[in-house]
Design an enzyme around this catalytic site. Structure first.
Site, mmCIF file in Angstrom:
data_model
loop_
_atom_site.group_PDB
_atom_site.id
_atom_site.type_symbol
_atom_site.label_atom_id
_atom_site.label_comp_id
_atom_site.label_asym_id
_atom_site.label_seq_id
_atom_site.Cartn_x
_atom_site.Cartn_y
_atom_site.Cartn_z
ATOM 1 C CG ASP A 94 64.247 70.289 12.981
ATOM 2 O OD1 ASP A 94 64.738 70.763 11.953
ATOM 3 O OD2 ASP A 94 64.554 69.163 13.422
ATOM 4 C CE LYS A 176 64.987 59.601 5.084
ATOM 5 N NZ LYS A 176 64.677 61.034 5.134
ATOM 6 C CD GLU A 179 63.061 66.669 1.820
ATOM 7 O OE1 GLU A 179 62.594 65.515 1.824
ATOM 8 O OE2 GLU A 179 62.751 67.503 0.993
ATOM 9 N N PRO A 231 51.399 56.093 1.545
ATOM 10 C CG PRO A 231 50.852 57.784 0.024
ATOM 11 C CD PRO A 231 50.765 57.425 1.472
ATOM 12 C CD GLU A 250 53.410 53.348 15.112
ATOM 13 O OE1 GLU A 250 52.263 53.772 14.884
ATOM 14 O OE2 GLU A 250 53.648 52.496 15.980
ATOM 15 N N GLY A 252 49.485 56.904 8.592
ATOM 16 C CA GLY A 252 48.530 57.995 8.775
ATOM 17 C C GLY A 252 47.189 57.556 9.347
ATOM 18 C CB CYS A 284 49.885 60.231 12.798
ATOM 19 S SG CYS A 284 50.513 59.923 14.448
ATOM 20 N N GLY A 454 48.814 50.927 9.920
ATOM 21 C CA GLY A 454 50.129 50.436 10.288
ATOM 22 C C GLY A 454 50.199 49.018 10.770
ATOM 23 C CD GLU A 458 57.069 53.947 16.905
ATOM 24 O OE1 GLU A 458 56.435 54.998 16.788
ATOM 25 O OE2 GLU A 458 58.268 53.817 16.584
HETATM 26 P P1 NDP Z 1 56.423 60.718 4.340
HETATM 27 O O1 NDP Z 1 55.796 59.394 4.195
HETATM 28 O O2 NDP Z 1 56.445 61.643 3.188
HETATM 29 O O3 NDP Z 1 57.931 60.544 4.810
HETATM 30 C C1 NDP Z 1 58.282 59.783 5.954
HETATM 31 C C2 NDP Z 1 59.764 59.466 5.906
HETATM 32 O O4 NDP Z 1 60.014 58.482 4.904
HETATM 33 C C3 NDP Z 1 60.639 60.645 5.555
HETATM 34 O O5 NDP Z 1 61.835 60.585 6.298
HETATM 35 C C4 NDP Z 1 60.874 60.431 4.080
HETATM 36 O O6 NDP Z 1 62.031 61.078 3.634
HETATM 37 C C5 NDP Z 1 61.022 58.928 4.031
HETATM 38 N N1 NDP Z 1 60.801 58.330 2.718
HETATM 39 C C6 NDP Z 1 60.095 58.817 1.658
HETATM 40 N N2 NDP Z 1 60.111 57.933 0.634
HETATM 41 C C7 NDP Z 1 60.821 56.845 1.049
HETATM 42 C C8 NDP Z 1 61.159 55.582 0.462
HETATM 43 N N3 NDP Z 1 60.774 55.250 -0.772
HETATM 44 N N4 NDP Z 1 61.893 54.706 1.196
HETATM 45 C C9 NDP Z 1 62.272 55.016 2.453
HETATM 46 N N5 NDP Z 1 61.980 56.207 3.058
HETATM 47 C C10 NDP Z 1 61.262 57.103 2.367
HETATM 48 O O7 NDP Z 1 55.696 61.375 5.586
HETATM 49 P P2 NDP Z 1 55.819 62.861 6.145
HETATM 50 O O8 NDP Z 1 57.227 63.117 6.569
HETATM 51 O O9 NDP Z 1 55.169 63.783 5.177
HETATM 52 O O10 NDP Z 1 54.940 62.758 7.482
HETATM 53 C C11 NDP Z 1 53.560 62.834 7.487
HETATM 54 C C12 NDP Z 1 52.933 61.457 7.527
HETATM 55 O O11 NDP Z 1 53.430 60.721 8.620
HETATM 56 C C13 NDP Z 1 51.430 61.515 7.712
HETATM 57 O O12 NDP Z 1 50.790 60.583 6.881
HETATM 58 C C14 NDP Z 1 51.249 61.097 9.149
HETATM 59 O O13 NDP Z 1 50.000 60.556 9.437
HETATM 60 C C15 NDP Z 1 52.366 60.145 9.357
HETATM 61 N N6 NDP Z 1 52.690 60.046 10.760
HETATM 62 C C16 NDP Z 1 52.352 58.909 11.440
HETATM 63 C C17 NDP Z 1 52.582 58.798 12.786
HETATM 64 C C18 NDP Z 1 52.244 57.548 13.529
HETATM 65 O O14 NDP Z 1 52.823 57.306 14.573
HETATM 66 N N7 NDP Z 1 51.342 56.711 13.050
HETATM 67 C C19 NDP Z 1 53.183 59.901 13.540
HETATM 68 C C20 NDP Z 1 53.543 61.034 12.731
HETATM 69 C C21 NDP Z 1 53.275 61.095 11.388
HETATM 70 P P3 NDP Z 1 61.964 62.611 3.126
HETATM 71 O O15 NDP Z 1 61.109 63.372 4.059
HETATM 72 O O16 NDP Z 1 63.367 63.007 3.178
HETATM 73 O O17 NDP Z 1 61.358 62.511 1.756
#
Ligand code: NDP
Length: 484
Positions: A94, A176, A179, A231, A250, A252, A284, A454, A458
């Protein structure tokens, strides 16, 4: 090796379910760029099926005793440990993370969460408050239907870190995954149900951000827990606010790792490596701003370069490999963009940051020196294998510079001077601080951010407060008086 192909796209009401009318999503193995499977984005019918299953199952689950619920979670934890190898291989397919990592950090961490919250489930209580002759008691209640939305860097762990406290408290969940990594959460669902979880309590639906967005604003949903970027967090938090839903965010970080002259050199170098290059830097809480005090800097840089030279970059399924590809072409492009900006803004790239001449999304560990606080690489989250070294003189100076960020997920200090270490962590603006270590995240410790990193926590007992609510009951034993 396992066959990574999923049985079907979604897991709803205790069973795999397919609906090929949804947009296809190819599953790509990051180490080769090959398509290893395909899932389909959830249609509105699939989403409604998942939410309806959760709605029907949740009251029955909540009515069971905590001990009964916990027993199922603990059984799932044992099953995850028993299947650790195949789950780790799946995590590697994955995400591309080396098997050397996934064998010890993913299904095992998921199992820890299931075991921990399974153990807690039987002792969740409200409290009794004596109030003169009268008394008040509180009833701890589940929230109802929780939506979990995951990032792609730890798909097994994120699925379980959200499922375990939610289920322990008597909630149902619709999860969810990102993707980019749709496979692992399906296995978490399968195992939970094999362990005896009644159908409908943990459902997995695939999809892009639009599916997440639809879930977050559905009237049936009571709580949203997102692991993702700032974002996305802003959008999800705003959408959840419409319905006054509970949230855990949670997000970035741009965390500081501070190395004082008196630090134990090898430990400090280990800390910097763990804080920047584990999981190819896609963590993160990474300490990507490495502040190094002037006196130790030459020795630190020398040892860092020597030790990075021993990294084994290659086939993630080979257990000798300890540095794998990035998760996707897009994420590699993002990291490369930051590297280009770092060079353009005057930082010195002392090693790495280059592609490997092979299929897949490879980027070698990059180290920048001469980084200043205003540079883009020192201000924005990169989420890739890019370490920035910033020099400092004094404790007061580094503290101010370390806190000069909108993020506040983590921070680390390496020093032999323990009073200074405790003084520093007291003043550092971060949800998690490390002294002479970095990135440990046991389930016993609360995990989450302050500032823009955040909301909520958790893991640990603290997570219970984010998956349950208290009902107050006032009981009068004294005479009741009324003005007329
Ligand atoms: P994204 O914010 O791009 O996506 C996170 C999830 O949200 C995905 O499943 C995405 O779907 C979904 N998503 C996107 N847009 C929406 C919306 N408008 N409404 C609801 N859900 C939505 O993050 P990444 O997957 O790129 O992961 C990296 C980020 O995650 C980094 O900023 C990192 O720091 C943070 N992170 C934080 C952690 C923590 O515990 N604080 C741990 C791990 C990562 P899809 O991918 O299908 O677009």
């Amino acid at each position: 090796m396992i066959d990574p192909k999923p049985t079907a796209s979604h897991f709803i009401n205790g069973a795999y379910i397919e609906d090929k009318t949804g947009t296809p999503i190819d599953v790509i193995y990051p180490a080769t760029g090959e398509v290893i499977g395909r899932v389909h984005s959830a249609t509105p019918q699939i989403l409604q099926a998942a939410l309806a299953a959760a709605k029907a199952a949740q009251p029955i689950w909540a009515a069971m005793t905590g001990t009964e619920r916990g027993r199922i979670l603990r059984r799932a934890a044992d099953m995850m440990r028993a299947h650790n190898r195949s789950l780790s291989e799946l995590e590697t397919y994955d995400t591309g993370k080396p098997l050397q990592e996934t064998l010890v950090a993913d299904a095992t961490s998921a199992a820890d969460a299931l075991e921990y919250f399974g153990g807690l489930a039987g002792s969740l209580t409200g409290e009794h408050v004596q109030f003169g002759e009268d008394f008040i008691y509180t009833i701890r209640e589940p929230l109802g239907i929780c939506v979990g939305i995951g990032a792609w860097n730890y798909p097994t762990q994120i699925a379980a870190w959200k499922a375990a406290p939610a289920l322990a408290c008597g909630n149902a969940m619709v999860f969810k995954p990102s993707e980019t990594t749709p496979l692992c959460a399906l296995k978490v669902a399968e195992i939970l149900h094999e362990a005896g979880l009644p159908a409908g309590l943990y459902n997995v639906v695939q999809g892009l951000g639009d599916v997440g967005a639809a879930l977050v604003s559905d009237p049936l949903v009571d709580k949203v827990s997102l692991t993702g970027s700032l974002p996305t967090g802003r959008k999800v938090y705003a959408a959840a606010a419409e319905g006054m839903r509970h949230v855990t965010m949670e997000l970035g970080g741009k965390s500081p790792l501070i190395i004082f002259d008196d630090a134990e050199l090898e430990a400090a170098v280990s800390g910097a490596i763990l804080a920047n290059f584990y999981s190819s830097g896609q963590i993160c809480s990474n300490g990507t701003r490495v502040f190094v005090q002037k006196g130790i800097k030459p020795a630190f840089l020398k040892r860092l370069a020597e030790r990075l030279g021993t990294a084994v970059v290659g086939d993630p399924m080979d257990e000798e490999t300890n540095f794998g590809p990035m998760v996707s072409e897009r994420q590699r492009d993002i990291a490369e963009g930051f590297i280009a900006k770092g060079k353009a803004e005057g930082a010195q790239l002392v090693c790495g940051g280059t592609r490997l001449e092979r299929p897949g999304f490879w980027l070698t560990p990059a180290v920048f020196t001469d980084v200043t606080d205003d540079m883009t690489i020192a201000r924005e989250e990169i989420f890739g294998p890019v370490l920035s070294v910033l020099e400092f003189d004094t404790e007061a100076e580094v503290l101010a510079r370390a806190n000069d960020t909108d993020y506040g997920l983590a921070a680390g200090v390496f020093t032999q001077n323990l009073p200074r270490a405790h003084r520093m962590v007291k003043a550092l603006e971060a949800g998690t601080c490390y002294i002479n270590t970095y990135n440990d995240a046991p389930v016993e410790a609360p995990f989450g951010g302050v500032k823009l990193s955040g909301v909520g926590r958790e893991n640990s007992k603290a997570a219970i407060n984010h998956y349950s609510q208290l009902k107050s009951v006032y009981v009068r034993l004294s005479p009741l008086e009324s003005p007329y």
